[in-house]
Design a protein around this motif. Structure first.
Motif, mmCIF file in Angstrom:
data_model
loop_
_atom_site.group_PDB
_atom_site.id
_atom_site.type_symbol
_atom_site.label_atom_id
_atom_site.label_comp_id
_atom_site.label_asym_id
_atom_site.label_seq_id
_atom_site.Cartn_x
_atom_site.Cartn_y
_atom_site.Cartn_z
ATOM 1 N N UNK A 105 11.349 41.214 56.166
ATOM 2 C CA UNK A 105 11.666 41.622 54.800
ATOM 3 C C UNK A 105 12.110 40.443 53.944
ATOM 4 N N UNK A 106 12.274 40.719 52.648
ATOM 5 C CA UNK A 106 12.650 39.679 51.700
ATOM 6 C C UNK A 106 13.705 40.205 50.729
ATOM 7 N N UNK A 107 14.263 39.281 49.971
ATOM 8 C CA UNK A 107 15.036 39.615 48.784
ATOM 9 C C UNK A 107 14.259 39.104 47.569
ATOM 10 N N UNK A 108 14.313 39.839 46.473
ATOM 11 C CA UNK A 108 13.860 39.315 45.191
ATOM 12 C C UNK A 108 15.101 38.882 44.424
ATOM 13 N N UNK A 109 15.129 37.612 44.015
ATOM 14 C CA UNK A 109 16.294 37.050 43.340
ATOM 15 C C UNK A 109 15.992 36.890 41.850
ATOM 16 N N UNK A 110 16.849 37.452 41.006
ATOM 17 C CA UNK A 110 16.633 37.447 39.560
ATOM 18 C C UNK A 110 17.511 36.405 38.866
ATOM 19 N N UNK A 111 17.169 36.116 37.612
ATOM 20 C CA UNK A 111 17.877 35.082 36.850
ATOM 21 C C UNK A 111 19.361 35.381 36.685
ATOM 22 N N UNK A 112 19.729 36.670 36.697
ATOM 23 C CA UNK A 112 21.133 37.028 36.508
ATOM 24 C C UNK A 112 21.956 36.918 37.789
ATOM 25 N N UNK A 113 21.330 36.432 38.864
ATOM 26 C CA UNK A 113 22.036 36.236 40.121
ATOM 27 C C UNK A 113 21.986 37.418 41.070
#
Length: 344
Positions: A105-113
């Protein structure tokens, strides 16, 4: 990607599995990334560096692969990073299950942290079942055909086709001459790679543990003008059709192909037809879109696609395209874009 590179390489350096080699390929980077990776090379003998003229992501990955000596290979993009136990999780699963490919699995990391956990499948499995592997290939072409989806929401699981959450036996790649394909201009080359790995894998395994942080950079290529987008689409379609013919399973894969063609066209609205940077008059762009939609594979794809698998906005765009109401398709696309920007 200079500003992200240190975090990327540090996550590799800190892997709990110590017996690894790290190959950093500098694909003609114009910034000062070399200062970052040279620092790691000086302090850690496991790091090898290759500096080459810019040739695109596919050639860069191939350069790294051809220099690798390990039993397994794993790719990482310079703006992403791994969990510290990523290699250990993937390698342990590969050894214990004797698998040619291990997916996690993965994480999706967004600009807001914020980080969003993304499940590729619904539960752990290990299989040599060719039917399940073939169904997985179908899902790589079009994500709604995922044979073991987590939840019911129609979303693209980060890592379904990408190479960076997949450990692959290196001999399988070398013996079958599997490489990343520069012909598709850096788009879908990762999915083509995974399709061909699965076509040759005897056993695959999935472990429901996160190993990778996929960074959603705000300046996504999907929202930039790409002058060669239509050519790139044509190249991708050609390669997928080549793959389908080679498998002898064209009828099985065709619905997924139709879905993908429609998806690429809708995405092309935001990176070619209706995006800032395209200097052609709006009426000219509408006319060009109308002409394109009369050609294959677009014509058949929009007629045959199972639109019930699409999210509502895509479904409406397809409906207007099939009725040749392209101005309404454009309005629908713009409303979708506004809604997406508000949600982000």
């Amino acid at each position: 990607m200079e500003k992200y590179l240190y975090q990327c390489l540090e996550s590799v350096e800190k892997q709990t599995l110590k017996d690894i080699e790290v190959i950093v390929v500098d694909d003609g980077s114009p910034d000062e990334s070399y200062k970052v990776y040279q620092e790691f090379k000086k302090r850690d003998s496991r790091f090898k560096t290759i500096r080459k003229e810019n040739g695109g992501v596919s050639r860069a990955r191939n350069t790294g692969l051809e220099s690798a000596t390990g039993e397994y290979v794993l790719f990482i993009d310079s703006d992403d990073w791994m969990t510290e136990d990523a290699c250990e999780i993937l390698y342990s699963e590969a050894v214990n299950k004797k698998a040619d490919m291990v997916i996690a699995d993965t994480y999706t990391s967004f600009d807001d942290g914020k980080n969003e956990y993304v499940h590729v499948f619904d539960s752990d499995f290990t299989t040599s079942d060719t039917a399940l592997i073939k169904a997985y290939q179908k899902a790589i072409i079009a994500f709604p055909y995922n044979p073991k989806p987590y939840g019911k929401k129609c979303t693209i699981p980060t890592g379904l086709g990408g190479p960076w959450n997949k450990l692959v036996r290196r001999n399988l790649l070398m013996e079958n001459e599997i490489r990343f394909d520069p012909y598709v201009n850096g788009m879908f080359d990762d999915c083509l790679y995974s399709l061909h790995v699965l076509a040759n894998a005897k056993k695959i395994s999935y472990v429901a543990k996160p190993v990778y942080y996929y960074r959603m950079v705000g300046t996504s290529l999907l929202h930039k003008y790409r002058m060669n987008m239509l050519e790139t689409n044509s190249h991708i379609f050609e390669r997928i059709e080549d793959f389908m013919k080679k498998t002898g399973e064209e009828d099985f894969f065709r619905p997924a192909f139709d879905f993908y063609v429609c998806r690429r066209l809708i995405e092309s609205m935001g990176s070619y037809f209706f995006v800032e940077g395209n200097a052609e008059a709006f009426t000219k762009r509408l006319s060009s879109l109308e002409i394109l939609l009369k050609k294959e594979p677009y014509r058949s794809a929009f007629r045959n696609v199972d639109s019930s698998l699409m999210k509502k906005s895509w479904k409406m765009i397809c409906k207007f395209i099939n009725k040749n109401q392209l101005l309404l398709a454009y309005v629908c696309y713009k409303l979708k874009s506004i809604k997406d920007s508000i949600q982000r």
